[in-house]
Design a protein around this motif. Structure first.
Motif, PDB file in Angstrom:
ATOM      1  N   ARG A  44       2.192  11.527  -2.798  1.00 29.55           N
ATOM      2  CA  ARG A  44       2.389  10.084  -2.593  1.00 29.55           C
ATOM      3  C   ARG A  44       3.751   9.792  -1.969  1.00 29.55           C
ATOM      4  O   ARG A  44       3.929   8.770  -1.354  1.00 29.55           O
ATOM      5  CB  ARG A  44       2.280   9.349  -3.936  1.00 29.55           C
ATOM      6  CG  ARG A  44       0.941   9.509  -4.578  1.00 29.55           C
ATOM      7  CD  ARG A  44      -0.100   8.725  -3.832  1.00 29.55           C
ATOM      8  NE  ARG A  44      -1.396   8.931  -4.487  1.00 29.55           N
ATOM      9  CZ  ARG A  44      -2.539   8.930  -3.867  1.00 29.55           C
ATOM     10  NH1 ARG A  44      -2.586   8.749  -2.582  1.00 29.55           N
ATOM     11  NH2 ARG A  44      -3.656   9.126  -4.513  1.00 29.55           N
ATOM     12  N   ARG A  45       4.761  10.647  -2.172  1.00 31.28           N
ATOM     13  CA  ARG A  45       6.103  10.438  -1.620  1.00 31.28           C
ATOM     14  C   ARG A  45       6.654  11.756  -1.140  1.00 31.28           C
ATOM     15  O   ARG A  45       6.485  12.762  -1.760  1.00 31.28           O
ATOM     16  CB  ARG A  45       7.033   9.862  -2.668  1.00 31.28           C
ATOM     17  CG  ARG A  45       6.584   8.507  -3.208  1.00 31.28           C
ATOM     18  CD  ARG A  45       7.498   8.050  -4.316  1.00 31.28           C
ATOM     19  NE  ARG A  45       8.799   7.844  -3.781  1.00 31.28           N
ATOM     20  CZ  ARG A  45       9.924   8.070  -4.399  1.00 31.28           C
ATOM     21  NH1 ARG A  45       9.885   8.519  -5.622  1.00 31.28           N
ATOM     22  NH2 ARG A  45      11.076   7.852  -3.837  1.00 31.28           N
ATOM     23  N   HIS A  46       7.349  11.709  -0.015  1.00 32.22           N
ATOM     24  CA  HIS A  46       8.106  12.832   0.526  1.00 32.22           C
ATOM     25  C   HIS A  46       7.210  14.039   0.832  1.00 32.22           C
ATOM     26  O   HIS A  46       6.032  14.061   0.548  1.00 32.22           O
ATOM     27  CB  HIS A  46       9.241  13.233  -0.417  1.00 32.22           C
ATOM     28  CG  HIS A  46      10.129  12.090  -0.783  1.00 32.22           C
ATOM     29  ND1 HIS A  46      10.970  11.487   0.116  1.00 32.22           N
ATOM     30  CD2 HIS A  46      10.274  11.417  -1.949  1.00 32.22           C
ATOM     31  CE1 HIS A  46      11.623  10.510  -0.484  1.00 32.22           C
ATOM     32  NE2 HIS A  46      11.217  10.450  -1.724  1.00 32.22           N
TER      33      HIS A  46
END
Length: 69
Positions: A44-46
């Motif tokens: 979801r992130r990075h």
């Protein structure tokens, strides 16, 4: 003759799909029916990577901006 035990090999696969980093369950990605797609993991992130990070090179990853190794 000795009996040889067969062993399974685990080959993880991380894919880029629709702008997301995903681990797609093999055989569920079909061009004609996207609703059949199954994933084991979606970042979801990075960016996340796995493998190849050792005690010898971990600091390089941290210096490059990794939040953790």
């Amino acid at each position: 003759m000795a009996h040889r035990q067969r062993r399974s090999l685990f080959r993880p696969c991380i894919d880029l799909h629709n702008g997301e980093v995903k681990q797609i369950v093999g055989g569920t990605l079909h061009e004609d029916d996207a609703s059949r797609l199954q994933t084991n993991f979606v970042a979801r992130r990075h960016l996340q990577i796995g493998g190849g990070i050792t005690v010898d090179n971990a600091q390089e990853w941290l210096d490059a901006g990794a939040s953790k190794v």
